[in-house]
Design an enzyme around this catalytic site. Structure first.
Site, PDB file in Angstrom:
ATOM      1  CD  GLN A 223       9.256  -7.091  -0.709  1.00  0.00           C
ATOM      2  OE1 GLN A 223       8.494  -7.775  -0.039  1.00  0.00           O
ATOM      3  NE2 GLN A 223       8.853  -6.375  -1.755  1.00  0.00           N
ATOM      4  CB  CYS A 229       5.604  -9.500  -2.099  1.00  0.00           C
ATOM      5  SG  CYS A 229       4.333  -8.831  -3.198  1.00  0.00           S
ATOM      6  CG  HIS A 367       2.961  -7.410   0.904  1.00  0.00           C
ATOM      7  ND1 HIS A 367       4.153  -7.390   0.206  1.00  0.00           N
ATOM      8  CD2 HIS A 367       3.261  -7.945   2.129  1.00  0.00           C
ATOM      9  CE1 HIS A 367       5.113  -7.869   0.966  1.00  0.00           C
ATOM     10  NE2 HIS A 367       4.601  -8.230   2.134  1.00  0.00           N
ATOM     11  CG  ASN A 383       6.267  -9.175   5.298  1.00  0.00           C
ATOM     12  OD1 ASN A 383       6.301  -9.386   4.085  1.00  0.00           O
ATOM     13  ND2 ASN A 383       5.880  -8.021   5.794  1.00  0.00           N
TER      14      ASN A 383
END
Length: 415
Positions: A223, A229, A367, A383
């Protein structure tokens, strides 16, 4: 008098084993132990000619026993058995920076230069680099201290100097952790009754499972400095459903959500919510990422409805804190978007193992990640920070205590 090299080596080896026993039980691993393990871990077909001695199978058996011990194998993994000249080559330092288990902050000066090279670090001035180096050295000390505790069995996960190793904690929090609260707007696709979940209440589920074992292995994405996110979590949850039902990847566009979901309450790279991202996706649909690639910054919304590749039919959020419900939904419905608290520096610098930092409190959701698997001991999450963060882009979080609030906002999607 001739020296019996074999006898001498065996004596030295026994001393090494004794030394390593105390090393394994002592959190304060020193550089001497580091070098001893390096010598011991060399493959004797390459090293013996240089050492001038014949080595029997004792060395191999000793190494095998050590590698069967998880924590010592972590320590030994940084050494290349084909390199036995004792020189700290660029290759050796690179393995330390990317893969090595750092247990001392007494590293060569080349470590910083190699770190900058590997992660392509550029600084606008010498002053900025000196500030980054100061942060890096402080993180190096914390990583080494933590990993010493890991080797002594007092921690269940390891840390390393990843791409955030020179980031101050405040920059990390302010630039990346952008899951925010948005005004809840009406969404006809939201299912308050959790129909899909309830339909599977009596279905038998496995004791452990991982969607990666079933072929769901999405491309690892980054990202960057954009707080997107929320967009990644929703696009990946939806494309997991596409994969489950149709067997194709159909990588969807998080950039589309970043650019186009402002009317739903999101703020581009300044943050957004899972609910607002789902409301947009269920209304407009998402196109493929190949048509609308990720840029790491907010741009002008542009897409054609004819290009839409997937659209959520329904979505629901499970009861907060109910880890049993998450387990069942993950096994029967598929990977889910979840919110977590990623604020601790141990999260920032996570390397491997089962994460259970007690300071990762469950009431600070900042997040979004994708839940892809579970065992009785931990959850597996994907992630958006690239392959050099965590376990190749993934993380394991301990189950049973709602660590980091992983069970507070688990959301599944239906096609």
């Amino acid at each position: 008098m001739a020296v019996d090299h074999t006898h001498l080596f065996i004596m030295q080896l026994l001393l090494l084993i004794t030394h390593l026993y105390f090393v394994a039980s002592n959190p304060y691993i020193n550089e001497t132990a580091h070098k001893l393990k390096y010598i011991l871990s060399c493959r004797h077909t390459r090293c013996v000619p240089r050492l001038g001695m014949n080595v029997d199978s004792l060395a191999e058996k000793t190494l095998k026993a050590m590698r069967n011990t998880d924590r010592l194998s972590e320590y030994l993994s940084v050494f290349n058995v084909s390199d036995c000249d004792g020189e700290a080559s660029a290759d050796y330092v690179r393995r330390h920076v990317l893969d090595g288990l750092l247990t001392t902050d007494d590293v060569p000066e080349t470590h910083w230069n190699e770190y900058k090279s590997i992660y392509n670090k550029k600084y606008v001035s010498q002053t900025h680099e000196e500030a980054a180096l100061s942060v890096w050295k402080n993180n190096l000390r914390k990583v080494a201290e933590h990993n010493q505790l890991y080797l002594s069995g007092k921690r269940s996960y390891t840390l390393h100097l990843n791409m955030f190793g020179d980031w101050p904690i405040m920059s990390y929090v302010e630039d990346l952790l952008k899951l925010i609260w948005t005004i809840p707007l009406y969404d006809p696709a939201r299912d308050p009754h959790r129909t899909a979940y309830k339909r599977n209440l009596h279905q038998k589920i496995p004791r452990e499972m991982d969607w990666r074992d079933r072929g769901y292995k999405p491309r690892l994405e980054e990202q960057y400095h954009c707080g997107a996110c929320y967009a990644f979590a929703i696009t990946h949850a939806l494309q997991a459903q596409v994969y489950k039902h149709h067997g194709d990847w159909r990588e969807l566009s998080p950039q589309q959500i970043v650019d186009c979901s402002l009317p739903d309450g999101n703020q581009g790279c300044n943050g957004g919510s899972l609910e607002a991202a789902l409301r947009y996706a269920s209304r407009a649909g998402l196109i493929r990422e190949s048509y609308y690639p990720y840029r790491g910054k907010r741009g002008h919304c542009h897409y054609r409805s004819a290009e839409v590749s997937a659209r959520p039919r329904r979505w629901a959020t499970l009861p907060a804190g109910d880890e049993r419900a998450i387990e069942r939904a993950l096994a029967t419905i598929g990977p889910m978007a979840v919110a977590v608290n990623a604020e601790p520096f141990t999260f920032q610098l996570y390397r491997s193992g089962i994460y259970d930092d007690p300071f990762c409190v469950p009431w600070k959701m900042n997040h979004a990640m994708l839940l892809v698997g579970y065992t009785p001991e931990y959850w597996v999450l994907l992630n958006w920070w690239g392959r050099h963060w965590g376990e190749g882009g993934y993380m394991r979080i301990r189950r049973g205590h709602n660590v980091c609030g992983v069970a507070n906002m688990a959301t599944y999607v239906e096609l």
